[in-house]
Design a protein around this motif. Structure first.
Motif, PDB file in Angstrom:
ATOM      1  N   TRP A  81       7.402   6.427  12.871  1.00 29.96           N
ATOM      2  CA  TRP A  81       6.053   6.202  13.396  1.00 29.96           C
ATOM      3  C   TRP A  81       5.069   7.256  12.897  1.00 29.96           C
ATOM      4  CZ3 TRP A  81       3.190   9.213  16.956  1.00 29.96           C
ATOM      5  CH2 TRP A  81       2.009   8.610  17.416  1.00 29.96           C
ATOM      6  N   SER A  82       5.437   8.519  13.001  1.00 29.38           N
ATOM      7  CA  SER A  82       4.512   9.601  12.623  1.00 29.38           C
ATOM      8  C   SER A  82       4.232   9.619  11.128  1.00 29.38           C
ATOM      9  CB  SER A  82       5.067  10.954  13.077  1.00 29.38           C
ATOM     10  OG  SER A  82       6.338  11.203  12.509  1.00 29.38           O
ATOM     11  N   SER A  83       5.257   9.429  10.318  1.00 25.31           N
ATOM     12  CA  SER A  83       5.075   9.485   8.863  1.00 25.31           C
ATOM     13  C   SER A  83       4.315   8.269   8.335  1.00 25.31           C
ATOM     14  CB  SER A  83       6.420   9.612   8.150  1.00 25.31           C
ATOM     15  OG  SER A  83       7.304   8.580   8.534  1.00 25.31           O
ATOM     16  N   SER A  84       4.630   7.084   8.858  1.00 26.00           N
ATOM     17  CA  SER A  84       3.922   5.876   8.403  1.00 26.00           C
ATOM     18  C   SER A  84       2.472   5.878   8.891  1.00 26.00           C
ATOM     19  CB  SER A  84       4.647   4.610   8.882  1.00 26.00           C
ATOM     20  OG  SER A  84       4.828   4.623  10.279  1.00 26.00           O
ATOM     21  N   LEU A  85       2.238   6.426  10.086  1.00 31.45           N
ATOM     22  CA  LEU A  85       0.858   6.536  10.585  1.00 31.45           C
ATOM     23  C   LEU A  85       0.054   7.501   9.718  1.00 31.45           C
ATOM     24  CD1 LEU A  85      -1.222   5.764  12.733  1.00 31.45           C
ATOM     25  CD2 LEU A  85      -0.347   7.646  14.148  1.00 31.45           C
ATOM     26  N   LEU A  86       0.675   8.572   9.294  1.00 34.40           N
ATOM     27  CA  LEU A  86       0.008   9.528   8.406  1.00 34.40           C
ATOM     28  C   LEU A  86      -0.380   8.857   7.089  1.00 34.40           C
ATOM     29  CD1 LEU A  86      -0.887  12.439   7.854  1.00 34.40           C
ATOM     30  CD2 LEU A  86       1.427  12.914   7.020  1.00 34.40           C
ATOM     31  N   THR A 127      -3.197  -4.243  13.043  1.00 40.32           N
ATOM     32  CA  THR A 127      -1.928  -4.210  13.761  1.00 40.32           C
ATOM     33  C   THR A 127      -0.852  -5.013  13.046  1.00 40.32           C
ATOM     34  OG1 THR A 127      -3.179  -4.091  15.832  1.00 40.32           O
ATOM     35  CG2 THR A 127      -0.841  -4.558  16.008  1.00 40.32           C
ATOM     36  N   ILE A 128      -1.182  -6.256  12.688  1.00 39.34           N
ATOM     37  CA  ILE A 128      -0.206  -7.139  12.053  1.00 39.34           C
ATOM     38  C   ILE A 128       0.216  -6.623  10.687  1.00 39.34           C
ATOM     39  CG2 ILE A 128       0.155  -9.467  11.134  1.00 39.34           C
ATOM     40  CD1 ILE A 128      -1.818 -10.453  13.270  1.00 39.34           C
ATOM     41  N   SER A 129      -0.724  -6.054   9.951  1.00 40.64           N
ATOM     42  CA  SER A 129      -0.435  -5.619   8.572  1.00 40.64           C
ATOM     43  C   SER A 129       0.660  -4.564   8.512  1.00 40.64           C
ATOM     44  CB  SER A 129      -1.703  -5.077   7.907  1.00 40.64           C
ATOM     45  OG  SER A 129      -2.083  -3.833   8.470  1.00 40.64           O
ATOM     46  N   LYS A 130       0.860  -3.810   9.592  1.00 35.80           N
ATOM     47  CA  LYS A 130       1.858  -2.742   9.583  1.00 35.80           C
ATOM     48  C   LYS A 130       3.275  -3.275   9.483  1.00 35.80           C
ATOM     49  CE  LYS A 130      -1.611  -0.201   9.756  1.00 35.80           C
ATOM     50  NZ  LYS A 130      -2.127   0.227   8.443  1.00 35.80           N
ATOM     51  N   ALA A 131       3.433  -4.577   9.712  1.00 30.51           N
ATOM     52  CA  ALA A 131       4.752  -5.194   9.594  1.00 30.51           C
ATOM     53  C   ALA A 131       5.023  -5.718   8.186  1.00 30.51           C
ATOM     54  CB  ALA A 131       4.874  -6.352  10.593  1.00 30.51           C
ATOM     55  N   LEU A 132       4.040  -5.603   7.298  1.00 29.17           N
ATOM     56  CA  LEU A 132       4.169  -6.222   5.972  1.00 29.17           C
ATOM     57  C   LEU A 132       3.894  -5.216   4.855  1.00 29.17           C
ATOM     58  CD1 LEU A 132       2.162  -9.436   6.867  1.00 29.17           C
ATOM     59  CD2 LEU A 132       4.641  -9.296   6.570  1.00 29.17           C
ATOM     60  N   PRO A 133       4.832  -5.079   3.915  1.00 23.60           N
ATOM     61  CA  PRO A 133       4.605  -4.188   2.769  1.00 23.60           C
ATOM     62  C   PRO A 133       3.389  -4.641   1.965  1.00 23.60           C
ATOM     63  CG  PRO A 133       6.902  -4.888   2.896  1.00 23.60           C
ATOM     64  CD  PRO A 133       6.145  -5.740   3.868  1.00 23.60           C
ATOM     65  N   ILE A 134       2.755  -3.728   1.292  1.00 18.93           N
ATOM     66  CA  ILE A 134       1.553  -3.952   0.473  1.00 18.93           C
ATOM     67  C   ILE A 134       0.332  -4.220   1.351  1.00 18.93           C
ATOM     68  CG2 ILE A 134       0.439  -5.324  -1.332  1.00 18.93           C
ATOM     69  CD1 ILE A 134       3.166  -5.815  -2.556  1.00 18.93           C
ATOM     70  N   LEU A 135       0.440  -5.191   2.279  1.00 18.80           N
ATOM     71  CA  LEU A 135      -0.690  -5.483   3.156  1.00 18.80           C
ATOM     72  C   LEU A 135      -1.054  -4.285   4.022  1.00 18.80           C
ATOM     73  CD1 LEU A 135      -0.148  -9.126   4.472  1.00 18.80           C
ATOM     74  CD2 LEU A 135      -1.745  -8.318   2.735  1.00 18.80           C
ATOM     75  N   SER A 136      -0.048  -3.559   4.462  1.00 17.90           N
ATOM     76  CA  SER A 136      -0.300  -2.392   5.306  1.00 17.90           C
ATOM     77  C   SER A 136      -1.198  -1.386   4.593  1.00 17.90           C
ATOM     78  CB  SER A 136       1.023  -1.714   5.685  1.00 17.90           C
ATOM     79  OG  SER A 136       0.799  -0.552   6.444  1.00 17.90           O
ATOM     80  N   GLU A 137      -0.850  -1.056   3.354  1.00 17.56           N
ATOM     81  CA  GLU A 137      -1.634  -0.096   2.585  1.00 17.56           C
ATOM     82  C   GLU A 137      -3.015  -0.655   2.247  1.00 17.56           C
ATOM     83  OE1 GLU A 137       1.347  -1.161   1.833  1.00 17.56           O
ATOM     84  OE2 GLU A 137       2.747   0.516   1.562  1.00 17.56           O
ATOM     85  N   LEU A 154      -7.180   4.121  14.276  1.00 11.03           N
ATOM     86  CA  LEU A 154      -6.012   4.906  14.666  1.00 11.03           C
ATOM     87  C   LEU A 154      -5.263   4.236  15.814  1.00 11.03           C
ATOM     88  CD1 LEU A 154      -4.518   7.557  14.070  1.00 11.03           C
ATOM     89  CD2 LEU A 154      -5.890   8.633  15.861  1.00 11.03           C
ATOM     90  N   LEU A 155      -5.994   3.678  16.770  1.00 12.01           N
ATOM     91  CA  LEU A 155      -5.372   3.018  17.910  1.00 12.01           C
ATOM     92  C   LEU A 155      -4.513   1.834  17.471  1.00 12.01           C
ATOM     93  CD1 LEU A 155      -4.997   2.369  20.928  1.00 12.01           C
ATOM     94  CD2 LEU A 155      -7.145   1.074  20.821  1.00 12.01           C
ATOM     95  N   TYR A 156      -5.096   0.931  16.683  1.00 15.81           N
ATOM     96  CA  TYR A 156      -4.375  -0.276  16.288  1.00 15.81           C
ATOM     97  C   TYR A 156      -3.304   0.006  15.235  1.00 15.81           C
ATOM     98  CZ  TYR A 156      -7.446  -3.141  19.109  1.00 15.81           C
ATOM     99  OH  TYR A 156      -8.100  -3.699  20.175  1.00 15.81           O
ATOM    100  N   SER A 157      -3.523   0.996  14.404  1.00 15.73           N
ATOM    101  CA  SER A 157      -2.485   1.401  13.451  1.00 15.73           C
ATOM    102  C   SER A 157      -1.294   2.007  14.191  1.00 15.73           C
ATOM    103  CB  SER A 157      -3.034   2.423  12.443  1.00 15.73           C
ATOM    104  OG  SER A 157      -3.980   1.849  11.594  1.00 15.73           O
TER     105      SER A 157
END
Length: 211
Positions: A81-86, A127-137, A154-157
């Motif tokens: 969680w912390s590293s991906s949020l960063l 929020t949804i994008s965090k479950a999908l590679p490429i889309l998240s970034e 920051l909240l939704y991420s």
């Protein structure tokens, strides 16, 4: 709308190109993380790799599963969680820094439309994008080019990454056999539901405040 689409596709192409250029790096990460290392060494490597997910082709789902397997459910979740949020925060500020350059190619009207569109649908998209590679970034970068506040991003991420991190850490800690297709569906559905519920709650509270 064309402004958002242009920036989104620009990011996707850039990320895919990076994956193609540094494909060997992904394999190197997997090999090194699977090798015998101390917990401290593994923790440093995993955190560093995931924090750089915006710039490098990091196998994030593999890392999150390994985090759960090696560090346990709680610490594995916290690490992922912390590293991906960063990484998402870094992508957001990259977009914010690049925003003046994109504005040169689009009118003020198109920029206003993009801001309004992202204001309506961007929270759930983040929020949804965090479950999908490429889309998240890509979505993190796009969010930075809009008028959305960093606090909202920051909240939704945080929410999206937390759902994903918990599920992968749980699977890594308790499951011996993992069906990747089923995992993907579980992560996406859970993220969509929780993101939708939180958005509804926040809108309801905002209405109560205004009345």
């Amino acid at each position: 709308m064309k402004r958002l689409l242009f920036i989104f596709f620009f990011c996707c192409v850039l990320i895919i190109a990076t994956f193609l250029m540094f494909g060997d790096l992904e394999q190197w990460m997997a090999v090194n993380l699977h090798s015998e290392k101390s917990i401290a060494t593994y923790t440093c490597l995993s955190f560093s790799f995931m924090a750089l997910d915006t710039l490098l082709p990091v196998p994030s789902s593999l890392l999150m599963i390994l985090n759960g397997k090696i560090l346990g459910l709680f610490w594995g979740t916290l690490m992922s969680w912390s590293s991906s949020l960063l990484a998402s925060v870094f992508g957001f500020y990259l977009g914010r820094s690049a925003n003046p350059y994109f504005d040169k190619f689009f009118s003020g009207q198109d920029k206003a439309f993009s801001n309004n569109f992202f204001q309506k649908f961007g929270n759930l998209a983040i929020t949804i994008s965090k479950a999908l590679p490429i889309l998240s970034e890509a979505i993190s970068f796009v969010a930075g080019t809009t008028a959305i506040s960093f606090k909202t991003f920051l909240l939704y991420s945080s929410l999206g990454h937390l759902v994903v991190s918990v599920i992968y850490a749980y699977l890594g800690n308790f499951s011996n056999t993992i069906n990747s297709g089923l995992v993907t569906v579980m992560v996406i559905v859970s993220t969509v539901i929780i993101g939708w519920v939180v958005q509804k709650i926040l809108k309801y509270k905002q209405k109560e405040t205004n009345t």
